[in-house]
Design an enzyme around this catalytic site. Structure first.
Site, PDB file in Angstrom:
ATOM      1  N   LYS A   1       0.851  -1.186   0.000  1.00  0.00           N
ATOM      2  CA  LYS A   1       0.000   0.000   0.000  1.00  0.00           C
ATOM      3  C   LYS A   1       0.890   1.242   0.000  1.00  0.00           C
ATOM      4  O   LYS A   1       1.919   1.265   0.685  1.00  0.00           O
ATOM      5  CB  LYS A   1      -0.909  -0.030   1.235  1.00  0.00           C
ATOM      6  CG  LYS A   1      -1.945   1.086   1.283  1.00  0.00           C
ATOM      7  CD  LYS A   1      -2.905   0.906   2.459  1.00  0.00           C
ATOM      8  CE  LYS A   1      -3.946   2.015   2.524  1.00  0.00           C
ATOM      9  NZ  LYS A   1      -4.925   1.824   3.628  1.00  0.00           N
TER      10      LYS A   1
ATOM     11  N   SER B   1      -9.911   2.068   2.798  1.00  0.00           N
ATOM     12  CA  SER B   1      -9.035   2.805   1.919  1.00  0.00           C
ATOM     13  C   SER B   1      -8.031   1.915   1.196  1.00  0.00           C
ATOM     14  O   SER B   1      -7.333   2.388   0.299  1.00  0.00           O
ATOM     15  CB  SER B   1      -8.252   3.833   2.741  1.00  0.00           C
ATOM     16  OG  SER B   1      -7.362   3.177   3.656  1.00  0.00           O
TER      17      SER B   1
ATOM     18  N   SER C   1     -10.347  -0.437   7.059  1.00  0.00           N
ATOM     19  CA  SER C   1      -9.769  -0.323   5.711  1.00  0.00           C
ATOM     20  C   SER C   1      -9.015  -1.543   5.217  1.00  0.00           C
ATOM     21  O   SER C   1      -8.555  -1.547   4.071  1.00  0.00           O
ATOM     22  CB  SER C   1      -8.851   0.905   5.646  1.00  0.00           C
ATOM     23  OG  SER C   1      -9.607   2.085   5.743  1.00  0.00           O
TER      24      SER C   1
END
Length: 483
Positions: free
Chosen positions: A76, A151, A175
């Site tokens: 990420k 997210s 998330s």
């Protein structure tokens, strides 16, 4: 090969049935083909990835390989990665090439894994749909009209689309679990403090937690073995011995007591999600589990508490991005104050600005006691509710989200509706508990449904055991979208 588990890939690499260079090139080719449609990756650098793969092959040839040596992993874009663009999905960091590695990246590099690239995300991890990225929305591989969740939408979409065998992600209010649920993959948010936040760009420091997303619970256990562990550079890192999270995977579930919170199965839960959860609970009963009803009486207040505490911490954490200390500077300005204003106004997106304003308001004189202190008191009561419930059961189960993934743009103009989609995940972060999502079927429009498993502090190995046993009896985790 792209359907193989991490264990299978590791075995093939160490048996020299394929090289890490060949495996990495396979995924890079797939990213090149599908990422223009899915937008799961922000940054891909084939030369760097292939160099790491060649180094991993040399390590394997020297007999120095570990379980993840040579295995490609994508990260990420919130984890600082030396020599790689690290943007946190924001325009204000769109020129930031990190000079150092986050603890999580260091751990994977030491294990010999290969960096496939950096994954798209909601800006500074603020969002439930991955529509808030400066680099554009990510699309759900199961239905290109649907959001992937946020997210960590890029992380979940990459695993679902087989652009990476496994990825890193973060979870501040759901998330990891929510995008894993929306994309039909497996993800675990560890106990707060179990994975170091050093080098992880902060959103809300008392809630943020890194964790893995992969196809299976067994893969998540292997990843967590690398990620988790004490790090003296993070003041909230828990100083406790490292665990082997694969140790209990084979344990039977006979006698397992599953708590079902009555508050999670009332108004607001869609019929298709409820049916998939009910079928999954039935499967656990076949495996020997018992079900008890529990109560989390203040769970409905978690959204209010979260959206005071998280923006308050965000307003503080993001104050450093001013065009001087950190972040992109506006090209034109008249004086110092004008430079601060224009750099932040141009650099932050709408959702980030909304949360900074909210956080600044609740921390301001006259409102601190009325909102922030009250929210922190409520946070303690919510954590106490979980402890009371977990005295009656081994784990708590329920839906990850009230509905399956919604359409892109459907809730873009209604932030409150977006926040309500996190109703089942936020409280776990407030309490600091571990939680995970596993795929348990499909709902409307053949969009995936995730089951949430919530454990007590440091119960990750038990939760992974429960998920693994379910995945040995079902095949939802093996299903992949047609791309």
């Amino acid at each position: 090969m792209i359907e193989s588990s991490l264990k299978q890939l590791s075995t093939a690499l160490q048996a020299k049935q394929l090289s890490s260079v060949e495996l990495t090139r396979l995924y890079l080719d797939r990213i090149s083909s599908l990422n223009p449609t899915l937008n799961a990756f922000i940054t891909v650098d084939p030369d760097k990835s292939l160099a790491m793969a060649a180094a991993a092959d040399a390590r394997i040839a020297a007999g120095q390989a570990g379980p993840l040596t040579g295995v490609p992993i994508a990260h990420k874009d919130i984890f600082c990665t030396e020599g790689w663009l690290t943007s946190a999905g924001s325009k204000i960091l769109s020129n930031f090439v990190s000079p150092y590695n986050a603890h999580v990246i260091e751990q994977f590099n030491a294990a010999g894994s290969v960096i496939l690239g950096k994954l798209n995300m909601d800006e500074f991890a603020m969002g439930s749909s991955n529509e808030n990225s400066y680099y554009g929305p990510v699309k759900n591989p199961w239905d290109l009209q649907a959001v992937p969740g946020g997210s960590s939408g890029g992380s979940a979409a990459a695993v679902a689309a087989r652009l990476a065998p496994a990825v890193t992600a973060t979870d501040t209010g759901g998330s990891i679990r929510q995008p894993a649920g929306f994309c039909g993959v497996t993800g675990i948010k560890p106990t707060y403090g179990n994975v170091s936040r050093y080098g992880m760009i902060a959103f809300a420091s008392s809630l943020d937690q890194g964790g893995p997303i992969a196809k299976t619970a067994e893969d998540c256990a292997l990843l967590l073995n690398v990620m988790a562990g004490f790090d003296a550079r993070d003041a909230t890192s828990l100083d406790r011995p490292k665990e082997d999270y694969t140790r209990d995977l084979a344990q039977p579930l006979t006698g397992l007591r599953i708590g079902l919170p009555k508050e999670y199965f009332g108004d607001g839960l869609s019929n298709d999600v409820a049916a998939a959860i009910d079928t999954a609970i039935g499967e656990f009963k076949k495996l020997g589990a018992e079900v008890v009803e529990v109560s989390l009486p203040r769970s409905r207040l978690a959204i209010a508490a979260y959206y005071v505490i998280a923006p308050a911490e965000a307003s503080s954490n993001l104050s450093r991005f001013d065009g001087v200390r950190y972040g992109r500077r506006a090209a034109e300005y008249t004086d110092l104050n004008d430079m601060y204003k224009k750099s932040r106004a141009e650099g932050f997106g709408t959702e980030v600005k909304r949360r900074i304003l909210t956080g600044t308001y609740v921390l301001s004189h006259g409102y601190y006691d009325a909102y922030y202190i009250k929210a922190q008191q409520l946070r303690r009561l919510i954590a106490n509710d979980f402890q009371d419930a977990l005295k009656q059961c081994d784990v708590i189960m329920g839906p990850v989200a009230p509905t399956v993934a919604w359409n892109l743009g459907e809730k873009a103009d209604d932030p409150v509706a977006m926040y309500l989609a996190d109703i089942y995940t936020l409280a776990i972060n407030l309490a600091g508990l571990p939680g995970m999502s596993i795929p348990v079927g499909f709902g409307a429009k053949h969009r995936p449904v995730g089951l949430q498993i919530i454990g007590n502090y440091f119960a990750e190995a038990k939760m992974l055991n429960i998920a693994h046993q379910y995945q040995q009896a079902t095949d939802w985790h093996l299903q992949a979208p047609a791309l």
